[in-house]
Design a protein around this motif. Structure first.
Motif, short mmCIF file in Angstrom:
data_model
loop_
_atom_site.label_atom_id
_atom_site.label_comp_id
_atom_site.label_asym_id
_atom_site.label_seq_id
_atom_site.Cartn_x
_atom_site.Cartn_y
_atom_site.Cartn_z
N ASN A 398 0.77 -1.28 0.10
CA ASN A 398 0.06 -0.05 -0.07
C ASN A 398 1.00 1.18 0.14
OD1 ASN A 398 -2.32 1.42 0.06
ND2 ASN A 398 -2.78 1.20 2.13
N HIS A 478 -7.22 -9.66 -1.68
CA HIS A 478 -7.59 -8.06 -1.90
C HIS A 478 -8.97 -8.05 -2.58
CE1 HIS A 478 -3.68 -7.26 -0.77
NE2 HIS A 478 -3.27 -8.05 -1.51
N HIS A 481 -11.03 -5.25 -1.54
CA HIS A 481 -10.32 -3.99 -1.33
C HIS A 481 -10.39 -3.32 -2.76
CE1 HIS A 481 -7.89 -6.43 1.55
NE2 HIS A 481 -8.92 -5.82 2.41
N ARG A 483 -9.27 -0.72 -3.63
CA ARG A 483 -7.91 0.03 -4.17
C ARG A 483 -7.27 -1.03 -5.22
NH1 ARG A 483 -2.25 -0.45 -2.93
NH2 ARG A 483 -2.87 -2.08 -1.33
N ARG A 701 -20.00 -5.70 0.41
CA ARG A 701 -18.78 -6.35 -0.21
C ARG A 701 -19.02 -7.40 -1.21
NH1 ARG A 701 -14.41 -6.43 5.13
NH2 ARG A 701 -14.20 -4.06 4.96
#
Length: 734
Positions: A398, A478, A481, A483, A701
């Motif tokens: 990150n 991930h 996530h 990102r 999610r």
């Protein structure tokens, strides 16, 4: 800075533009300056001019026109990245913005850089609060100007444009009476750099008599604008000598005006007199103007190509491409890609790989910059592997910013561990070459680097994952996530053997989130309520629509929309209706489960209020035919009887609506009856949507993961039809 319009413009029209607009003004401006410097103090032509066989004034006029013509032909046209024809810089130029030097390196630590980037919430390394100035205004104000920027940022084009503005004299934007001379510093391949000789050569070509003497007089009188382009392109072994000679030349002829350019990574703050500015990233207005200028042929104007390209770039799925568009060079690439297919590729990895190759190879080749010896041992393929390791390790941690020491150590480790990598290479020199010549890694503060674009780091990260078969770890660690969203899409596009493994792994991981009785019951309901519907909608899209009705969830809307784009208008209308009627009392409860159902209750109330009545006028009744229930009936996401019952019951309730003057508790009770009717008509147990914070988080999610599965399927090169059929059959089902 700007780049070319579509190549369908003819060269003849460009030449006519030069002849009609530039040449007369330039000839007058240059002729006036040449005449003065070639006269003695009494106003007569100097003896060495009078010795010419032709009339001196006629010689000056011809030479002035020829000089302007030569400049326009050599420096007033652009042809980049495989364009079929050159185009006129004058017809496509858009003003640039400069950042002051302080805006480039005001952070003391990597942590401050990371924090500043994340707080601004945009995919740009240029800070919002950076002060920007108009490029032409700065050039007029500063006698000595150093223009800094990365590869393809528009430095050279700016210098060339300033020369054109100067040639126009009073009709141009440059406020100083000068003769522009553009010198490409890459041509100085030996220590014997002679700027005065290069200037004299420019004058000799166009027929100026005694060019050396004229050059000396012009320099002494301060009548030249020296455009020194590409200090970073001077061969490495000659850089120190070049800097010394330029400094001495500026000191000797300090009445003249100078604009130089250099890549940021190569600049050493060596020029004492110069004001340093940096090319600002293109903002949205400049990007749009760039595209409008690019697609300016008659055919493109008739087809509206420019606006179509611009509107496509604004779509959410092209947010990473918009980041690339901040660079003039890469925006040029986007326009060329769009010109070829009238679209951007569905497989985004194709586009980003091309962008990477432009920076790695093509731009240096276009500018005829000979690579340093370091690249004779480090092939493009090997460099990509190296960069992908740096990108992945940073992204996994990150981190977007790295210390110079970290990067150098990674380079050294890579070279040492790779049997086929050249062992003679120096880690520091490799980093320096990548930063200066290619601009893929950029120094953001002293000894702190990042990738030039977040998009490139994401692409290289995806390349590393595909190369090292890290798909399973990517999904497990991930998937939820956001990102990593772009990385997932790029991995799907890179898997040329098929993305089936990625999609099935994502599906299995997403299923682990539906692990409470309420969530399982809710998904079971979406399946049962839509099973007998007659519509041709995708069954998974029907289930997503049902889930949207249950929760008025943006995530469910997004999933339904990617499964069936035709659902977007219907569900967005429902969301709007929900937002227009949300009684305050719905939020009075402190109970989180109660709050979870607020949007659903608001939608039910809004629909009741929107139902037509006998007193309603024809116009309002016509509006109702376009409301959510009619649209939903048209799409047939639910069995007909379900919607018929729902609409009939809501109409009955509307007749019983209390007068607005009655007490608030009466209205609250009535709204509760609407909500109960809504749930009963849809066979929805209210407890299933009375979710805890944790359940809401898990469902959110889960829906995001399924949305990403669909997007990855769309971005993939290849997906088995059987694999996708099975995934869709299981989507939003227990």
């Amino acid at each position: 800075m700007h780049y070319p319009v579509d190549a369908t413009h003819s060269n003849s029209s460009r030449l006519m533009l030069i002849e009609k607009v530039l040449l007369p003004a330039a000839a007058m401006t240059l002729g006036s300056i040449f005449s003065r410097v070639m006269c003695d103090h009494g106003g007569k032509f100097a003896s060495w001019v009078q010795e010419q066989s032709e009339d001196p004034q006629h010689i000056i006029e011809k030479a002035s026109e020829q000089y302007a013509w030569n400049y326009a032909k050599r420096h007033g046209v652009l042809k980049v990245l495989g364009m079929r024809e050159p185009v006129s810089l004058e017809s496509v130029y858009t003003p640039v913005q400069f950042l002051d030097r302080d805006s480039l390196s005001r952070f003391d630590s990597i942590e401050e850089l990371e924090k500043a980037f994340r707080e601004q919430g945009e995919r740009s390394f240029q800070r919002k609060q950076s002060r920007q100035q108009d490029g032409l205004k700065v050039a007029n104000e500063k006698q000595y100007l150093m223009v800094l920027g990365g590869p393809g940022a528009g430095k050279s084009t700016f210098l060339r444009k300033m020369g054109l503005e100067t040639l126009k004299g009073l009709g141009g934007g440059y406020a100083h009476e000068c003769i522009p001379v553009l010198i490409e510093l890459k041509n100085f391949t030996s220590d014997g750099m002679r700027i005065a000789a290069a200037i004299a050569q420019e004058f000799a070509i166009c027929g100026i008599p005694s060019p050396e003497a004229v050059t000396t007089r012009l320099l002494e009188d301060g009548k030249l604008l020296l455009l020194l382009d590409g200090l970073d392109e001077v061969p490495t072994k000659n850089v120190d000598a070049a800097i010394r000679q330029i400094q001495n030349f500026v000191d000797q002829y300090d009445k003249n005006r100078f604009i130089a350019s250099c890549r940021i990574a190569a600049y050493r703050n060596s020029f004492r007199r110069f004001s340093d500015v940096a090319m600002a990233d293109f903002n949205q207005e400049q990007i749009k103007q760039f595209i409008l200028n690019w697609f300016y042929s008659d055919a493109d104007l008739e087809a509206g190509t420019a606006l179509k390209c611009w509107n496509l770039l604004q779509k959410s799925e092209n947010r990473a491409a918009r980041e690339l568009a901040q660079s003039p060079l890469l925006l040029t690439l986007l326009c060329l890609v769009y010109h070829g297919s009238q679209n951007f590729p569905q497989n985004r990895s194709v586009l980003y790989r091309k962008a990477l190759r432009v920076l790695l190879e093509e731009w240096a080749a276009e500018k005829r910059i000979f690579p340093d010896e370091i690249y004779q041992g480090l092939s493009t393929e090997l460099e990509e592997v190296l960069l992908s390791e740096i990108a992945y390790q940073g992204f996994e941690a990150n981190r977007l910013f790295f210390s110079q020491r970290e990067v150098v150590d990674q380079i050294k480790t890579f070279l040492a561990d790779n049997l086929n990598a050249p062992k003679h290479l120096n880690g520091e020199k490799v980093l320096e070459a990548i930063a200066i010549q290619q601009g893929i890694l950029v120094e953001r503060a002293q000894d702190v680097f990042s990738f030039s674009h977040l998009t490139l780091q994401e692409y290289l990260t995806a390349q590393y994952i595909d190369d090292h078969q890290q798909v399973q770890a990517l999904v497990q660690q991930h998937l939820i996530h956001e990102r990593w969203q772009e990385v997932f899409l790029l991995v799907a596009g890179l898997m040329r053997g098929g993305a089936d493994h990625l999609l099935t792994a994502m599906e299995a991981q997403a299923k682990t989130l539906i692990n409470t009785p309420k969530l399982r019951a809710l998904l079971t309901w979406t399946d049962e309520i839509t099973q007998d519907s007659a519509g041709s909608l995708n069954p998974a899209a029907k289930r997503a629509t049902a889930l949207f009705l249950a929760l008025v969830s943006d995530r469910a809307l997004h999933l339904a929309r990617v499964l069936e784009p035709g659902l977007a208008r219907t569900l967005e209308l429902a969301r709007t209706l929900s937002h227009t009627c949300t009684p305050k009392f719905l939020y009075d409860s402190d109970s989180q489960p109660t709050h979870a159902a607020v949007p659903t209750r608001a939608l039910a109330i809004a629909l009741t209020q929107s139902l037509p009545s006998r007193s309603m006028g024809k116009a309002l009744a016509k509006t109702f035919t376009q409301t959510f229930t009619d649209e939903l009936a048209r799409l047939q996401a639910f069995p007909d009887y379900t919607l018929d019952v729902l609409v009939a019951r809501l109409k009955d309730l509307k007749k019983q609506a209390p007068d607005f003057r009655q007490h608030a508790t009466v209205h609250q009770e009535f709204h509760s009856r609407i909500y109960q009717t809504w749930c009963h008509s849809l066979k929805l147990d209210p407890t299933w949507i009375s979710l805890s914070k944790e359940e809401i988080r898990k469902l959110d999610r889960y829906l995001y993961a399924n949305w990403l599965i669909v997007r990855c399927k769309q971005a993939a090169v290849r997906v088995s039809s059987l694999t996708w059929q099975r995934i869709e059959e299981r989507m939003l089902r227990v």
